[in-house]
Design an enzyme around this catalytic site. Sequence first.
Site, PDB file in Angstrom:
ATOM      1  CE1 TYR A   1       0.111   2.052   4.232  1.00 28.64           C
ATOM      2  CE2 TYR A   1       1.049  -0.150   4.436  1.00 28.64           C
ATOM      3  CZ  TYR A   1       0.868   1.131   4.929  1.00 28.64           C
ATOM      4  OH  TYR A   1       1.468   1.488   6.115  1.00 28.64           O
TER       5      TYR A   1
ATOM      6  NE  ARG B   1       6.959   4.210   0.600  1.00 26.46           N
ATOM      7  CZ  ARG B   1       6.633   4.921   1.682  1.00 26.46           C
ATOM      8  NH1 ARG B   1       7.534   5.086   2.653  1.00 26.46           N
ATOM      9  NH2 ARG B   1       5.446   5.479   1.807  1.00 26.46           N
TER      10      ARG B   1
ATOM     11  CE  LYS C   1       3.267   3.246   3.161  1.00 23.99           C
ATOM     12  NZ  LYS C   1       3.698   3.420   4.564  1.00 23.99           N
TER      13      LYS C   1
ATOM     14  CD  GLU D   1      10.276   2.214  10.561  1.00 19.65           C
ATOM     15  OE1 GLU D   1      10.444   3.153   9.766  1.00 19.65           O
ATOM     16  OE2 GLU D   1      10.116   1.042  10.200  1.00 19.65           O
TER      17      GLU D   1
ATOM     18  CG  LEU E   1       8.427   2.345   5.100  1.00 25.40           C
ATOM     19  CD1 LEU E   1       8.213   1.150   4.179  1.00 25.40           C
ATOM     20  CD2 LEU E   1       7.095   2.929   5.554  1.00 25.40           C
TER      21      LEU E   1
END
Length: 291
Positions: free
Chosen positions: A33, A52, A148, A182, A207
């Site tokens: 996504y 990405r 992702k 993160e 990511l």
Amino acid sequence: MSRIAYVNGRYVAQRDACVNIEDRGYQFGDGIYEVVHLYDGRFIDADLHLARLERSVKEIRLGMPMPLASLKLVLAEVARRNRVSEGLLYMQVGRGVARRDHAFPNTPVPVSLVVTVRRVPPYPSSLDGWSMSAITHPDLRWARRDIKSVNLLPNVLARQAAREAGAGEAILFDPATSMVTEGAATSFWIVDAEGSIRIPPLGPTILPGCTRAAMLAEMAEHGMRAEERPFSLDELAKAREAFITSATSFVKPVLAVDGKPVGDGKPGPVARRLFEIFARHVKGAPRNALQ
């Protein structure tokens, strides 16, 4: 007006939108996504997000649902049909519909694509009131966090833990090393005790945030330096400033972690400067348009 979604080749009322119960994204989380911010009708850092997306689908051996030029037209049309000029656009690409089996379908099936958009509050005019607290939380995600993926259960549980603690984000750390990775849905930065701006380096456990990349590029243009260097929970506890970045959070200061103030507990000069720089990027950068 009913919200409109794009689902596998059709624009439909979102309340009527559906996918097959054997869609592999639904059953296995077998998909990718992206979320893109729209400001004044422009897609912010769309080139980074689409790059990405292409990388992520390649990493899981999935094809793009359509050529990139066609996908851009779909994204623009979803925004137009919903009359959204300030919002968040969500796109999800999955491996499609097939009899339930963990391995890929023996016979290739069409890749699925769902696109939705929703309105969000206007871009904040300043950092005043645009801040949050956070908690720390063990990073329990899979080993390929650079993809992702729609597999977000650990992120969901971390964000829920933050909410139950009255915080806005969970800052994830490796339980074995106490090194910060993160946020549950954001990139996480600090200004350390010596005044250096730091963010953990990219790799399989991080990511590659599009807002992170755009921010690093803007910083370089403005003569500011960030160190892509790991830091620990102990270093976080001694930080002068902390802040998150993402397509939905832009640049947002973190004023307290685990109930303890970061620095003096107020938005610091670095976060204020970066907020100003990124606001100009969002509002004026020529790249922020679908080409």
